[in-house]
Design an enzyme around this catalytic site. Structure first.
Site, PDB file in Angstrom:
ATOM      1  CD  GLU A 124      -2.908  -1.169   2.369  1.00  0.00           C
ATOM      2  OE1 GLU A 124      -4.083  -1.511   2.043  1.00  0.00           O
ATOM      3  OE2 GLU A 124      -2.627  -0.558   3.405  1.00  0.00           O
ATOM      4  CD  GLU A 181      -4.876  -5.661   2.452  1.00  0.00           C
ATOM      5  OE1 GLU A 181      -5.554  -4.844   2.986  1.00  0.00           O
ATOM      6  OE2 GLU A 181      -3.863  -5.670   2.696  1.00  0.00           O
TER       7      GLU A 181
END
Length: 858
Positions: free
Chosen positions: A189, A258
Site C-alpha cells: 500500500e 484485499e
C-alpha cells in the site's frame, strides 16, 4: 455442443482437481506460473482464483490445519499471508521460525491441503500490527529513514527479504520448485502515501520492484495499491469494492489483494461487521467486471497475542467479522453464502478464462456482462442491479429476471440463475451465553462460564516509581519509544519537589498538576498514591490531564506512568510517531505556576514484575503473597491462580468482566492485553444493518455503550491436562473473582429460503446441468461432527418474520410446516427440505412464500 467442445469443457472443469492432486504428491513437479491480461496462468492455463488471508502468528500451529481445511471447504484456492519481520528477527541477526512463527510449517500445511499460497513479504505489512511489522531496532540503525530512497533502510529491507526468499527456496516451497507459492508481494500500500516522500519515494518503489525480481523466485510479484508499479510487477487493488479497478497495463490481470471482509476492532470502539449480502455483491461484481483473482482480508482474523497489536489502541481480538471467526469456527451465514458464490463463480470459470467480457445496459443502474466464445459453445453471464434502493425486473436473452437491489445474479449458462448475492441459501448459526443458570442471547458467542470466584488467588504488589538500579536520570522529558525501544509498554517518569508551604502554585496544600502526553495511557502518582489517570483513543492518542493534587511540607515525589497500547502501523512517516510525556508538566495555583518540564527526571523502562518474570509460573518468586483477603480494585498489582481447563474441545475464552486494564498469561504465554473498562460510544450502532448501498467501516456497528472486548481467546494448545496457571497484571484495578472461563457453543441453526431463491448451488454439476429438477430448498447441517438435529424449535411456511432465535408466524402460515420439517430433519446430521407448496400445501395463493426453520443440534 460438439464432442470436441465438450472435451475441452470437461478438461477445464477438472483442472482444479488436477492441480490439487499434483500439490499433494510429495516432491511435486515444478509449475510454470505467469500471467496475461486476463488471469494468473499456471502451466499454460488461465485460472480463476479465490483467496483468503490467514496470518500464521494470529493462530496456533494446532489450529492451522483446521483453518486451512475450512478455507478449502469454503471454496478457496489460495491462502494469503503477510510475513512479520518483527517476530522473526526481534534481535538483529537472530532469526526465529519456531512455534507460531514457523512460516515453513504453515506454508507446508497449506500445500498439504492442496491449496496455493500468496506470500506477502512486504516487509512492511501494516496489518494493524505493532510498528507495521517492522522490528523496533530498525528505528535505531544509524542514518536510517524508513520506506524511502535511503541506503540504510534498503540494505536492511533487502537483507530480510532475501532471508525469507532463501528460507522458502531452501524448503522447496515456490511453485517453480514444486511448492505451493504462486505469488509474492513486495512493499504494501505504498501508493497510498508515496507522495509524502516525493521523488525519493518513487525511486525507492522502483528499487524495491527491481530488488524483488532479482531474487529469482520463478513466480510473479505484485504491488498492492501502487498504480505505477513497474513491469513485470502486477499492481493490485485493496478496498471494500474493486470492480472499477483497472491494472496499469493491458498485459496485466485484474487482481484484488484485499477485499475487506469486515473491519478491525479498536479498544474504545463499537464492533464493526459487514453483511454477507454486501460482501458477496462485491465479490460477484469484481468477477463480473473482469477480475480473476480475489482475496478476502481476512478469511480468518485470529488473535493479537502478546503485545503484537498496532494502532495504537487495536484490540486483542482480530476477528474482523471474517468467514472463519477468531476461535476457528465458521461464521454463518457469511461462510456458507460465500462458499455458494465461489461455486457459482467456478461454474463460470470455463467462460471467464476463454472469453473477453462484453458489457451492456439493461436499464437504469442495471448491467449485463457476458463471457461467450466466438463459436457460442461456452457462455456465462452476470446480471447486476447496483441500485441501492429499488428491485428491478430486466429482460436478458429473451427471458425475464428479477434482480433485488444491490445484487448480482450469476448465470453460468447465460440462462439459468444459480445464485443471487442478495438471496442467502446458507444457514445461520446463533448462540447464547449461559452463566450459572442465566441465559443471555448473543449472535456471536455461546459461552458456558465456570466462575473463578472461589479460586485461590496470590498477589504481588507492583511498586510505584523507580525500583531498578539501571534507571536513567536526565534533565527534561524524553520521548517514550526512543527510550524504551518498545521493550515494555511502560515507562516511569519520576521527579520530586520540596514544598515549604508558601509557594505561589499552592492553595493551602492543594495544587493542580497538568501533564501533556503523546499517549497512550497516563497515570499520575503523588507520594505513591494515584492522583489521576487518562487515556487517548484510536482517533487521537494525545492526552492533556489536569488533576488536583495534595502536597505535603517537605519532599514530594511525582511519578508518571506512561503506557503504550501498540505502536503506530500506518501512514507516511508512521515510524516517527512518538509516545509518552512531552510536557508541559506544570503545577499551578491561584498565584502562579511551576513548570517541571526541564527539571531532572529519572526514567525506568518497564515494571519490576516484568524483570522478575512474574508472568512465568515456572520461575518461583518471593514477591507472591497467598492470602484469601487479597486486595481488589487496586492499581498496579499482579494476580496468580490455578485452574483446570474446561472439558471437551470447544474453543476457550476468558471473560475479564470486573477487571480494569492489563495483560494476561496462561501457562506463561501471553493471550494479549485486556481492557474491558474501555467502552464504545453510546451512539452509532444499528439493530439491523441494511446491506444495500456502499459499505464503510462505520456503517454497521454493534455493542455501542458496551466494552469493546470482554472475551479473550485461550487456544487449546496453550492449555495442559490437569493444573494450569493464570497470571494477570492489572494496571487500573479490578476484582479477579469476577473472571470466568468460557467455552463457545452453538445454540441454534436457522435458515430462511423463499420460493424466489435459486436452487441450492450444490445441485449444479456443470454450467449446463443440474443434478435435480427441483427448485429452492432449505438446507440445515449441524456444525460439529457427531451431532444430529435433535429439535425443531420453529418452522413456518408462508409469510414468517423475524430473525434467528426470534421468528414469528405471519398472517399466512401452513399448518403442516412443523411436521414436515420434523419428519425430514430430526435425527439427521443434515437435511434438505424443498420450499414449495407441493410440500406444505398453499396457505395463501398468489403470495410469494418462504420457509423459515430454527433447529437445535446435540
Amino acid at each position: 455442443m460438439a464432442a470436441a467442445t465438450v472435451g475441452v469443457l470437461l478438461r477445464l472443469l477438472l483442472l482444479p482437481v488436477v492441480v490439487v492432486v499434483s500439490l499433494l504428491v510429495g516432491a511435486s513437479r515444478a509449475a510454470n506460473v505467469t500471467y496475461d491480461h486476463r488471469a494468473v496462468v499456471i502451466d499454460g492455463v488461465r485460472r480463476v482464483l479465490v483467496s483468503g488471508s490467514i496470518h500464521y502468528p494470529r493462530s496456533t500451529p494446532d489450529m492451522w490445519p483446521g483453518l486451512i481445511q475450512k478455507s478449502k471447504d469454503g471454496g478457496l484456492d489460495v491462502i494469503e499471508t503477510y510475513v512479520f519481520w518483527d517476530i522473526h528477527e526481534a534481535v538483529r541477526g537472530q532469526y526465529d521460525f519456531e512455534g507460531r512463527k514457523d512460516l515453513v510449517r504453515f506454508v507446508k500445511a497449506v500445500a498439504d491441503a492442496g491449496l496455493y499460497v500468496h506470500l506477502r513479504i512486504g516487509p512492511y505489512v501494516c496489518a494493524e500490527w505493532n510498528y507495521g511489522g517492522f522490528p523496533v531496532w530498525l528505528h535505531f540503525v544509524p542514518g536510517i529513514k524508513f520506506r524511502t530512497d535511503n541506503e540504510a533502510f534498503k540494505a536492511e529491507m533487502q537483507r530480510f527479504t532475501e532471508k525469507v526468499v532463501d528460507t522458502m527456496k531452501g524448503a522447496g516451497l515456490y511453485a517453480s520448485q514444486g511448492g505451493p507459492i504462486i505469488l509474492s508481494q513486495i512493499e504494501n500500500e505504498y501508493g497510498n502515501i508515496d507522495s509524502a516522500y516525493g521523488a525519493a519515494g518513487k525511486a525507492y518503489m522502483r528499487w524495491a520492484a527491481g530488488m524483488a525480481v532479482s531474487l529469482d523466485t520463478g513466480v510473479p510479484w505484485v504491488m498492492c495499491q501502487q498504480s505505477d508499479a513497474p513491469d513485470p510487477l502486477i499492481n493490485t487493488c485493496n478496498g471494500f469494492y474493486c470492480d472499477q479497478f483497472t491494472p496499469n497495463s493491458k498485459s496485466k490481470p485484474k487482481m484484488w489483494t484485499e477485499n475487506w471482509s469486515g473491519w478491525f476492532l479498536s479498544f474504545g470502539g463499537a464492533v464493526p461487521y459487514r453483511p454477507a449480502e454486501d460482501l458477496a455483491f462485491a465479490v460477484a461484481r469484481f468477477y463480473q467486471r473482469g477480475g480473476t483473482f480475489q482475496n478476502y482480508y481476512m478469511y480468518h482474523g485470529g488473535t493479537n497475542f502478546g503485545r503484537s497489536t498496532g494502532g495504537p489502541f487495536i484490540a486483542t481480538s482480530y476477528d474482523y467479522d471474517a468467514p472463519i471467526d477468531e476461535y476457528g469456527m465458521v461464521r454463518q451465514p457469511k461462510w456458507g453464502h460465500l462458499r455458494d458464490v465461489h461455486k457459482a463463480i467456478k461454474l463460470c470459470e470455463p467462460a471467464l478464462i476463454a472469453a473477453e467480457p462484453s458489457y451492456s445496459s439493461l436499464g437504469q443502474n442495471t448491467e449485463a456482462t457476458v463471457y461467450q466464445t466466438a463459436d457460442n459453445s461456452i457462455c456465462a453471464a452476470f446480471l447486476a442491479n447496483v441500485d441501492a434502493q429499488s428491485d428491478k425486473t430486466v429482460k436478458f436473452n429473451g427471458n425475464t429476471y428479477k434482480l433485488p437491489a444491490w445484487s448480482v445474479s450469476i448465470l453460468p449458462d447465460c440462462k439459468n440463475v444459480v445464485l443471487n448475492t442478495a438471496q442467502i441459501n446458507s444457514q445461520v448459526t446463533t448462540s447464547e451465553m449461559r452463566s450459572l443458570g442465566s441465559s443471555i442471547q448473543d449472535t456471536d458467542d455461546s459461552l458456558i462460564t465456570p466462575e473463578l470466584a472461589t479460586a485461590g488467588w496470590s498477589y504481588a504488589i507492583e511498586p510505584v516509581g523507580i525500583t531498578k538500579e539501571n534507571a536513567l536520570t536526565k534533565p527534561g522529558l524524553m520521548e517514550q519509544i526512543n527510550t524504551t525501544a518498545d521493550a515494555s509498554d511502560f515507562l516511569w517518569y519520576s521527579t520530586s519537589i520540596v514544598v515549604k508551604g508558601d509557594e505561589p502554585y499552592l492553595n493551602g496544600s492543594q495544587s493542580n498538576l497538568l501533564v501533556n502526553s503523546l499517549g497512550h495511557v497516563l497515570q499520575i502518582y503523588i507520594n505513591g498514591k494515584l492522583a489521576g489517570s487518562a487515556k487517548g483513543s484510536a482517533s487521537s492518542s494525545l492526552i492533556s490531564l489536569q488533576t488536583p493534587v495534595t502536597l505535603v511540607p517537605g519532599k514530594n515525589k511525582i511519578d508518571l506512568l506512561s503506557t503504550t497500547v501498540g505502536l503506530s502501523n500506518y501512514g507516511a512517516f508512521f515510524d516517527l510517531v512518538g509516545a509518552g510525556v512531552t510536557g508541559p508538566v506544570k503545577l499551578s495555583g491561584p498565584n502562579g505556576a511551576l513548570n517541571l518540564s526541564s527539571t531532572d527526571w529519572t526514567y525506568q523502562i518497564g515494571l519490576r514484575g516484568e524483570d522478575l518474570h512474574l508472568y512465568n509460573p515456572s520461575e518461583a518468586s518471593p514477591e507472591w503473597v497467598s492470602d484469601n483477603a487479597y486486595p481488589t480494585n487496586q492499581p498496579l498489582i499482579w494476580y496468580k491462580t490455578k485452574f483446570t481447563a474446561p472439558a471437551g474441545d470447544d474453543p476457550v475464552a476468558i471473560d475479564f468482566t470486573g477487571m480494569g486494564k492489563g495483560e494476561a498469561w496462561v501457562n506463561g504465554q501471553s493471550i494479549g492485553r485486556y481492557w474491558p473498562t474501555n467502552l464504545a460510544p453510546q451512539s452509532g450502532c444499528v439493530n439491523s444493518c441494511n446491506y444495500r448501498g456502499a459499505y464503510s467501516s462505520n456503517k454497521c456497528l454493534k455493542k455501542c455503550g458496551q466494552p469493546s472486548q470482554t472475551l479473550y481467546h485461550v487456544p487449546r494448545s496453550f492449555l495442559q491436562p490437569g493444573s494450569n496457571d493464570l497470571v494477570l497484571f492489572e494496571q487500573f484495578g479490578g476484582d479477579p473473582s469476577m473472571i470466568s472461563f468460557t467455552t463457545r457453543q452453538t445454540s441454534s441453526i436457522c435458515a430462511h429460503v423463499s420460493e424466489m431463491h435459486p436452487a441450492q448451488i450444490d445441485s449444479w454439476i456443470s454450467p449446463q446441468q443440474t443434478s435435480q429438477t427441483q427448485g429452492p430448498a432449505l438446507r440445515l447441517e449441524c456444525p460439529r461432527e457427531g451431532q444430529v438435529i435433535s429439535n425443531i424449535k420453529f418452522a413456518s411456511f408462508g409469510t414468517p418474520s423475524g430473525t434467528c432465535g426470534n421468528y414469528n408466524h405471519g398472517e399466512c402460515s401452513s399448518s403442516q410446516a412443523l411436521a414436515v420439517v420434523q419428519e425430514a430433519c430430526v435425527g439427521m446430521t443434515n437435511c434438505s427440505v424443498p420450499v414449495s407448496s407441493n410440500n406444505f400445501g398453499d396457505p395463501c395463493s398468489g403470495v410469494t412464500k418462504s420457509l423459515v426453520v430454527e433447529a437445535a443440534c446435540s
